[in-house]
Design a protein around this motif. Structure first.
Motif, PDB file in Angstrom:
ATOM      1  N   LEU A 119       0.836  -1.201   0.000  1.00  0.00           N
ATOM      2  CA  LEU A 119       0.000   0.000   0.000  1.00  0.00           C
ATOM      3  C   LEU A 119       0.872   1.253   0.000  1.00  0.00           C
ATOM      4  O   LEU A 119       0.525   2.263  -0.621  1.00  0.00           O
ATOM      5  CB  LEU A 119      -0.922  -0.021   1.229  1.00  0.00           C
ATOM      6  N   ALA A 120       2.028   1.173   0.633  1.00  0.00           N
ATOM      7  CA  ALA A 120       2.930   2.328   0.673  1.00  0.00           C
ATOM      8  C   ALA A 120       3.380   2.725  -0.731  1.00  0.00           C
ATOM      9  O   ALA A 120       3.516   3.918  -1.036  1.00  0.00           O
ATOM     10  CB  ALA A 120       4.144   2.020   1.544  1.00  0.00           C
ATOM     11  N   SER A 121       3.591   1.728  -1.605  1.00  0.00           N
ATOM     12  CA  SER A 121       4.073   2.088  -2.938  1.00  0.00           C
ATOM     13  C   SER A 121       2.997   2.826  -3.725  1.00  0.00           C
ATOM     14  O   SER A 121       3.310   3.706  -4.528  1.00  0.00           O
ATOM     15  CB  SER A 121       4.634   0.871  -3.690  1.00  0.00           C
ATOM     16  N   TYR A 122       1.714   2.518  -3.473  1.00  0.00           N
ATOM     17  CA  TYR A 122       0.647   3.289  -4.136  1.00  0.00           C
ATOM     18  C   TYR A 122       0.553   4.693  -3.550  1.00  0.00           C
ATOM     19  O   TYR A 122       0.389   5.667  -4.269  1.00  0.00           O
ATOM     20  CB  TYR A 122      -0.705   2.597  -3.967  1.00  0.00           C
ATOM     21  N   LEU A 123       0.636   4.772  -2.224  1.00  0.00           N
ATOM     22  CA  LEU A 123       0.444   6.068  -1.577  1.00  0.00           C
ATOM     23  C   LEU A 123       1.585   7.023  -1.890  1.00  0.00           C
ATOM     24  O   LEU A 123       1.463   8.231  -1.707  1.00  0.00           O
ATOM     25  CB  LEU A 123       0.265   5.899  -0.063  1.00  0.00           C
ATOM     26  N   GLY A 124       2.709   6.489  -2.375  1.00  0.00           N
ATOM     27  CA  GLY A 124       3.821   7.328  -2.755  1.00  0.00           C
ATOM     28  C   GLY A 124       3.708   7.866  -4.180  1.00  0.00           C
ATOM     29  O   GLY A 124       4.577   8.607  -4.629  1.00  0.00           O
ATOM     30  N   ARG A 125       2.649   7.496  -4.887  1.00  0.00           N
ATOM     31  CA  ARG A 125       2.494   7.934  -6.285  1.00  0.00           C
ATOM     32  C   ARG A 125       1.358   8.936  -6.396  1.00  0.00           C
ATOM     33  O   ARG A 125       0.346   8.813  -5.711  1.00  0.00           O
ATOM     34  CB  ARG A 125       2.133   6.725  -7.170  1.00  0.00           C
ATOM     35  N   ARG A 126       1.487   9.841  -7.331  1.00  0.00           N
ATOM     36  CA  ARG A 126       0.445  10.840  -7.546  1.00  0.00           C
ATOM     37  C   ARG A 126      -0.870  10.182  -7.981  1.00  0.00           C
ATOM     38  O   ARG A 126      -1.941  10.556  -7.525  1.00  0.00           O
ATOM     39  CB  ARG A 126       0.914  11.833  -8.618  1.00  0.00           C
ATOM     40  N   ASP A 127      -0.763   9.188  -8.850  1.00  0.00           N
ATOM     41  CA  ASP A 127      -1.977   8.519  -9.339  1.00  0.00           C
ATOM     42  C   ASP A 127      -2.222   7.226  -8.558  1.00  0.00           C
ATOM     43  O   ASP A 127      -2.808   6.274  -9.070  1.00  0.00           O
ATOM     44  CB  ASP A 127      -1.808   8.188 -10.824  1.00  0.00           C
ATOM     45  N   GLY A 128      -1.757   7.203  -7.311  1.00  0.00           N
ATOM     46  CA  GLY A 128      -1.777   5.972  -6.508  1.00  0.00           C
ATOM     47  C   GLY A 128      -3.143   5.331  -6.358  1.00  0.00           C
ATOM     48  O   GLY A 128      -3.277   4.121  -6.523  1.00  0.00           O
ATOM     49  N   LEU A 129      -4.170   6.145  -6.072  1.00  0.00           N
ATOM     50  CA  LEU A 129      -5.489   5.546  -5.846  1.00  0.00           C
ATOM     51  C   LEU A 129      -6.054   4.946  -7.121  1.00  0.00           C
ATOM     52  O   LEU A 129      -6.718   3.917  -7.101  1.00  0.00           O
ATOM     53  CB  LEU A 129      -6.465   6.569  -5.249  1.00  0.00           C
ATOM     54  N   ARG A 130      -5.754   5.615  -8.273  1.00  0.00           N
ATOM     55  CA  ARG A 130      -6.238   5.066  -9.535  1.00  0.00           C
ATOM     56  C   ARG A 130      -5.567   3.710  -9.794  1.00  0.00           C
ATOM     57  O   ARG A 130      -6.218   2.736 -10.170  1.00  0.00           O
ATOM     58  CB  ARG A 130      -5.970   6.031 -10.687  1.00  0.00           C
ATOM     59  N   LEU A 132      -4.264   1.713  -7.573  1.00  0.00           N
ATOM     60  CA  LEU A 132      -4.740   0.745  -6.590  1.00  0.00           C
ATOM     61  C   LEU A 132      -6.116   0.212  -6.993  1.00  0.00           C
ATOM     62  O   LEU A 132      -6.374  -0.997  -6.942  1.00  0.00           O
ATOM     63  CB  LEU A 132      -4.799   1.394  -5.198  1.00  0.00           C
ATOM     64  N   ALA A 133      -6.995   1.135  -7.419  1.00  0.00           N
ATOM     65  CA  ALA A 133      -8.343   0.729  -7.850  1.00  0.00           C
ATOM     66  C   ALA A 133      -8.244  -0.273  -8.988  1.00  0.00           C
ATOM     67  O   ALA A 133      -8.915  -1.312  -8.991  1.00  0.00           O
ATOM     68  CB  ALA A 133      -9.149   1.951  -8.271  1.00  0.00           C
ATOM     69  N   SER A 134      -7.353   0.020  -9.935  1.00  0.00           N
ATOM     70  CA  SER A 134      -7.249  -0.868 -11.076  1.00  0.00           C
ATOM     71  C   SER A 134      -6.675  -2.224 -10.657  1.00  0.00           C
ATOM     72  O   SER A 134      -7.151  -3.273 -11.096  1.00  0.00           O
ATOM     73  CB  SER A 134      -6.444  -0.153 -12.171  1.00  0.00           C
ATOM     74  N   ASP A 135      -5.688  -2.227  -9.763  1.00  0.00           N
ATOM     75  CA  ASP A 135      -5.114  -3.510  -9.326  1.00  0.00           C
ATOM     76  C   ASP A 135      -6.069  -4.316  -8.442  1.00  0.00           C
ATOM     77  O   ASP A 135      -6.024  -5.546  -8.436  1.00  0.00           O
ATOM     78  CB  ASP A 135      -3.782  -3.283  -8.611  1.00  0.00           C
ATOM     79  N   LEU A 136      -6.928  -3.616  -7.692  1.00  0.00           N
ATOM     80  CA  LEU A 136      -7.896  -4.345  -6.860  1.00  0.00           C
ATOM     81  C   LEU A 136      -9.153  -4.699  -7.658  1.00  0.00           C
ATOM     82  O   LEU A 136     -10.005  -5.448  -7.182  1.00  0.00           O
ATOM     83  CB  LEU A 136      -8.298  -3.510  -5.627  1.00  0.00           C
ATOM     84  N   GLY A 137      -9.255  -4.094  -8.852  1.00  0.00           N
ATOM     85  CA  GLY A 137     -10.411  -4.385  -9.690  1.00  0.00           C
ATOM     86  C   GLY A 137     -11.692  -3.738  -9.193  1.00  0.00           C
ATOM     87  O   GLY A 137     -12.763  -4.340  -9.254  1.00  0.00           O
ATOM     88  N   VAL A 138     -11.589  -2.513  -8.671  1.00  0.00           N
ATOM     89  CA  VAL A 138     -12.783  -1.806  -8.200  1.00  0.00           C
ATOM     90  C   VAL A 138     -12.807  -0.405  -8.812  1.00  0.00           C
ATOM     91  O   VAL A 138     -11.770   0.107  -9.217  1.00  0.00           O
ATOM     92  CB  VAL A 138     -12.818  -1.691  -6.651  1.00  0.00           C
ATOM     93  N   PRO A 139     -14.006   0.212  -8.902  1.00  0.00           N
ATOM     94  CA  PRO A 139     -14.071   1.580  -9.419  1.00  0.00           C
ATOM     95  C   PRO A 139     -13.278   2.532  -8.513  1.00  0.00           C
ATOM     96  O   PRO A 139     -13.246   2.335  -7.295  1.00  0.00           O
ATOM     97  CB  PRO A 139     -15.570   1.924  -9.360  1.00  0.00           C
ATOM     98  N   GLU A 140     -12.657   3.539  -9.118  1.00  0.00           N
ATOM     99  CA  GLU A 140     -11.824   4.443  -8.335  1.00  0.00           C
ATOM    100  C   GLU A 140     -12.607   5.115  -7.210  1.00  0.00           C
ATOM    101  O   GLU A 140     -12.089   5.344  -6.121  1.00  0.00           O
ATOM    102  CB  GLU A 140     -11.193   5.499  -9.258  1.00  0.00           C
ATOM    103  N   ALA A 141     -13.890   5.400  -7.474  1.00  0.00           N
ATOM    104  CA  ALA A 141     -14.700   6.084  -6.459  1.00  0.00           C
ATOM    105  C   ALA A 141     -14.870   5.241  -5.194  1.00  0.00           C
ATOM    106  O   ALA A 141     -15.180   5.765  -4.134  1.00  0.00           O
ATOM    107  CB  ALA A 141     -16.068   6.441  -7.039  1.00  0.00           C
ATOM    108  N   LEU A 142     -14.652   3.924  -5.328  1.00  0.00           N
ATOM    109  CA  LEU A 142     -14.869   3.057  -4.162  1.00  0.00           C
ATOM    110  C   LEU A 142     -13.568   2.544  -3.561  1.00  0.00           C
ATOM    111  O   LEU A 142     -13.582   1.758  -2.605  1.00  0.00           O
ATOM    112  CB  LEU A 142     -15.738   1.856  -4.560  1.00  0.00           C
ATOM    113  N   VAL A 143     -12.440   2.987  -4.106  1.00  0.00           N
ATOM    114  CA  VAL A 143     -11.199   2.314  -3.697  1.00  0.00           C
ATOM    115  C   VAL A 143     -10.857   2.549  -2.231  1.00  0.00           C
ATOM    116  O   VAL A 143     -10.348   1.650  -1.553  1.00  0.00           O
ATOM    117  CB  VAL A 143     -10.019   2.689  -4.636  1.00  0.00           C
ATOM    118  N   VAL A 144     -11.155   3.736  -1.707  1.00  0.00           N
ATOM    119  CA  VAL A 144     -10.808   3.988  -0.300  1.00  0.00           C
ATOM    120  C   VAL A 144     -11.605   3.067   0.639  1.00  0.00           C
ATOM    121  O   VAL A 144     -11.014   2.335   1.436  1.00  0.00           O
ATOM    122  CB  VAL A 144     -10.947   5.485   0.063  1.00  0.00           C
ATOM    123  N   PRO A 145     -12.950   3.062   0.536  1.00  0.00           N
ATOM    124  CA  PRO A 145     -13.673   2.141   1.421  1.00  0.00           C
ATOM    125  C   PRO A 145     -13.360   0.675   1.166  1.00  0.00           C
ATOM    126  O   PRO A 145     -13.292  -0.115   2.125  1.00  0.00           O
ATOM    127  CB  PRO A 145     -15.152   2.445   1.148  1.00  0.00           C
TER     128      PRO A 145
END
Ligand code: ADP
Ligand code: MG
Length: 348
Positions: A119-130, A132-145
């Protein structure tokens, strides 16, 4: 005494591998006492990518801590398999023996290699949540929850097995590529509250950025109780009453804020938050009301769904009034039972 027993007649639990079944490829990182590498494990001619961690024997207590980590992993692999990266076993490389695969002498622990991103490697990137969403296979709007719920459901499973992790942070959450979800790694700071094994927190191994203030874990008004809890195994009754699993839910709350608020993703930002939060007497609303350096729009994901995410953050960072359900949903003991976000089905 336990470690002494190990050195004596008692065999180390779990599967043992021979040094010639392993070879080291590259370093992954170096933590408090171990050195971690990616490598390959060969079982009957089939190679499998693994993570290899060498116990630093020169560090004071390094060996004992390594044996603790073995115990915690053996237990978690059996009782909390879904929540943690699979532990495979160990390899004891004898002193003086130059192992062909590049393993230096000492005790090595092995896990399945789950992928190259924490998770740290995503949080260190500007587009990290996008990403992460793509790697977890979920819409970006739902990635945090979704990410938070995965963290919390891992913790619920681990806690149900009797372990608290005590080092929950982005670096210790790996995105398992095959399962497309977050798993806990690094059980080196774990405590087994049923047996009391490793319950004495060695302060220096706990990460001050993610560990809760002490009064949040044990009641400050009954020092005799705190002492007895720290000094011996914790009974289910005491567990139910004092919820030491709150240690990890505090850390999960900090992880949630890091996920939601980009300003908190640097060490400096997180330290600033922590000291301001302490100054606000751990009142998240008071902190937010005074905070000028986090853009109001950054709070949007937490304010969505009628502020359900914010309520979860508030609950996780507040002492002893919440419960994490086995599916990772947060239930408040006092008052309503916020489920966040309402739209998430159990399958997500
Ligand atoms: P340390 O005690 O040094 O913190 P960790 O067990 O946290 O050791 O491992 C260090 C790093 O190695 C992690 O932050 C992660 O990047 C990587 N890592 C550990 N276990 C795994 C795994 N099973 N799969 C992929 N990467 C891993
Ligand atoms: Mg670690």
């Amino acid at each position: 005494a336990l470690v002494v027993a190990f050195r004596g007649a008692v065999r180390r639990p779990g599967r043992s591998f021979a040094p010639d079944q392993l070879h080291v490829e590259r370093a992954l990182g170096s933590g408090s006492y171990g050195e971690v590498f990616k490598g390959q494990l060969d079982v009957h001619g089939t190679a499998q990518p693994v993570v290899l961690k060498r116990v630093k024997s020169r560090v004071q207590d390094g060996e004992e801590m390594g044996e603790m980590e073995v115990l915690m992993n053996v237990h978690a692999a059996k009782s909390a398999a879904r929540a943690v990266a699979p532990y495979l076993g160990f390899c004891d490389v004898p002193a003086g023996a130059a192992a062909p695969g590049g393993l230096s002498p000492g005790l090595w622990l092995l896990w399945r290699y789950e992928g190259c991103k924490t998770l740290a490697s995503y949080l260190g990137r500007r587009d990290g949540l996008r990403a992460l969403a793509s790697d977890l296979g979920v819409p970006e709007a739902l990635v945090v929850p979704v990410a938070l719920r995965q963290v919390l459901s891992n913790l619920a499973v681990l806690h149900a097995s009797g372990l608290i992790h005590r080092d929950v942070k982005p670096l210790n959450l790996v995105v398992a590529e095959n399962d497309r979800r977050l798993k806990l790694i690094d059980l080196g700071s774990c405590a087994d509250l049923r047996s009391g094994v490793n319950f004495h927190p060695q302060e220096y191994i706990l990460d001050p950025m993610y560990a809760p203030p002490e009064q949040y874990v044990l009641p400050t008004d009954s020092p005799h109780l705190a002492r007895s809890l720290l000094g011996q195994a914790m009974s289910p009754l005491l567990w139910a009453r004092h919820q030491p699993d709150r240690f990890d839910s505090w850390s999960a709350g900090v992880v949630l804020l890091c996920l939601a608020l980009p300003h908190l993703r640097t060490d400096a930002g997180l330290s600033r938050f922590l000291s301001e939060f302490e100054a606000a007497q751990y009142d998240l609303d008071a902190w937010r009301a005074r905070c000028k350096w986090v853009a109001p729009r950054d709070f949007a994901p937490l304010d969505a769904d009628g502020g359900a995410g914010w309520e979860v953050a508030r609950g996780l960072l507040r002492p002893r009034n919440i419960r994490v359900a086995p599916d990772g949903h947060v239930a408040f003991l006092a008052g309503g039972g916020a489920r966040w976000p309402a739209r998430l089905s159990a399958a997500e």
